[in-house]
Design a protein around this motif. Structure first.
Motif, PDB file in Angstrom:
ATOM      1  N   ALA A  75      41.641  34.380  39.255  1.00 53.49           N
ATOM      2  CA  ALA A  75      40.383  34.951  39.764  1.00 53.49           C
ATOM      3  C   ALA A  75      40.588  35.557  41.143  1.00 53.49           C
ATOM      4  CB  ALA A  75      39.286  33.884  39.803  1.00 53.49           C
ATOM      5  N   ASN A  76      40.984  36.824  41.167  1.00 53.93           N
ATOM      6  CA  ASN A  76      41.097  37.530  42.434  1.00 53.93           C
ATOM      7  C   ASN A  76      40.691  38.986  42.228  1.00 53.93           C
ATOM      8  OD1 ASN A  76      43.412  39.015  41.477  1.00 53.93           O
ATOM      9  ND2 ASN A  76      44.668  37.224  41.930  1.00 53.93           N
ATOM     10  N   GLU A  77      40.570  39.714  43.321  1.00 50.36           N
ATOM     11  CA  GLU A  77      40.068  41.083  43.242  1.00 50.36           C
ATOM     12  C   GLU A  77      41.030  42.014  42.506  1.00 50.36           C
ATOM     13  OE1 GLU A  77      37.202  42.521  44.226  1.00 50.36           O
ATOM     14  OE2 GLU A  77      36.284  40.671  44.946  1.00 50.36           O
ATOM     15  N   VAL A  97      34.213  37.069  39.965  1.00 40.28           N
ATOM     16  CA  VAL A  97      35.302  37.843  39.370  1.00 40.28           C
ATOM     17  C   VAL A  97      35.301  37.686  37.854  1.00 40.28           C
ATOM     18  CG1 VAL A  97      37.815  38.013  39.156  1.00 40.28           C
ATOM     19  CG2 VAL A  97      36.761  37.853  41.415  1.00 40.28           C
ATOM     20  N   LYS A 144      40.127  41.855  38.964  1.00 40.93           N
ATOM     21  CA  LYS A 144      38.826  42.505  38.711  1.00 40.93           C
ATOM     22  C   LYS A 144      38.953  44.005  38.956  1.00 40.93           C
ATOM     23  CE  LYS A 144      35.253  43.135  41.265  1.00 40.93           C
ATOM     24  NZ  LYS A 144      34.083  43.048  42.167  1.00 40.93           N
TER      25      LYS A 144
END
Length: 354
Positions: A42-44, A77, A47
């Protein structure tokens, strides 16, 4: 929408054949019966439009078809990824969302928007595709640190401030604190989501009133992107609200009563930000020129005007248009510099040549 404690087991029991899109850090919480899993970091970076084909192909490998139900468990995310993937896979699959961050619980879990990054630009593409059910298990809050909780509270206070002075006062009366006890979390989440529901019901597709919920985001997104997301989203939104208040005050957009109202919000956000710093979070060094460049390229602007939400008149929020001129850019720079200096964020070394 359901809000309560101990709800995860019930969701898994109700959707034993679903495909689970899960924050990989939470995989250990899933019962073995949730066998079909896509674990996502779950990180940018994940995404992003560039990362979406990998998610879609994993759904295919797990046998997803038009009758498949998706359950997404994670923060914003995961919500963005699930919204986008569920909407485009075979032209749309039903899905359930369990937010596990306070930011997701308090704000983004309702509204049905996906926001996907493209080549480093924050939330450049997306769509509307709401889940069939949102289940908020407050027990997940126990796994969150101060930065994550404060980020969620920043989004919650933004929503309530956008609704008006009474809503803002009621939010403060609910007692947002760190650590966040379950009973206070229940009150805050109920208030925040009920308030956001009002915006969604009168402006589902972001044409007028709901645009006010971008408060803090245009200024904050630029800071996120310029630091390669070294400043987390919820904290950046808080800083963005502070920059917007400074910009509004310097531009004489506020009456004395409005200044007092905006200052009350600023004091609250500053106190929340202090908690983040006291918890051990350290600010990254910021290239102010890069921040201004990211601000300049925000998707909400047009060719002639910057479009920003700021407090005006007696403190109410308004989406205003300001000309894209050197004078405006200098004013924006001044407000960013003022807030960075106030909070001890080092931006001088890298921005001196800008």
């Amino acid at each position: 929408m359901r809000v309560g404690r101990g709800l995860l087991a019930g969701v898994v029991a109700a959707h034993a054949d679903a495909i689970y899109l899960v924050d990989e850090r939470l995989a250990h919480l899933l019962p073995a019966s949730a066998a079909k899993r896509v674990l996502i970091e779950a990180n940018e970076t994940r995404k992003s439009l560039e990362a979406m084909p990998d998610v879609i192909l994993k759904l295919r490998e797990l046998g997803a078809n038009r009758s498949t139900h998706i359950v997404s468990i994670g923060g914003g995310v995961l919500q963005d990824i699930a919204t986008f993937a569920a909407s485009v896979y075979m032209r749309g699959l039903k899905w359930t969302y369990m937010p596990t961050t306070l930011l997701g619980m308090a704000d983004s879990c309702i509204g049905g928007k996906s926001s996907i990054n493209v080549l480093g630009y924050k939330n450049l593409v997306g769509n509307f595709y709401p889940p069939v059910e949102v289940v908020i298990d407050i027990d997940f809050i126990r796994s969150l640190d101060a930065e994550q909780v404060i980020g969620g509270l920043n989004e919650a206070v933004k929503i309530c401030y956008a609704r008006g002075a009474q809503s803002f006062a009621d939010y403060l009366a609910d007692g947002p604190v760190w650590p966040l006890p379950p009973e206070i979390a229940q009150r805050l989440l109920t208030r925040s989501l009920t308030t956001k529901k009002w915006f969604i019901e009168i402006d589902e597709f972001d044409r007028k009133e709901r645009l006010l919920l971008n408060y803090g985001h245009t200024f904050g997104h630029a800071l996120e992107a310029a630091t390669q997301f070294g400043v987390s989203h919820g904290v950046a939104v808080g800083l963005g609200m502070l920059v917007a208040i400074d910009f509004a005050k310097r531009g004489a957009h506020l009456t004395p009563a409005g200044t007092a109202q905006a200052d009350a919000l600023a004091r609250h956000v500053e106190a929340m930000t202090d908690i983040v710093v006291e918890s051990g979070v350290r600010w990254p060094r910021v290239d102010l020129a890069a921040v201004l460049q990211k601000f300049d390229n925000d998707k909400k602007h047009n060719s002639e005007f910057y479009r920003v939400v700021v407090p005006v008149r007696d403190g109410e929020l308004e989406l205003i248009s300001i000309p894209r001129t050197d004078a405006t850019r200098a004013a924006l720079r001044t407000s960013y510099e003022a807030i960075f200096a106030q909070l001890g964020i080092d931006s001088a070394a890298q921005s001196s040549a800008a």
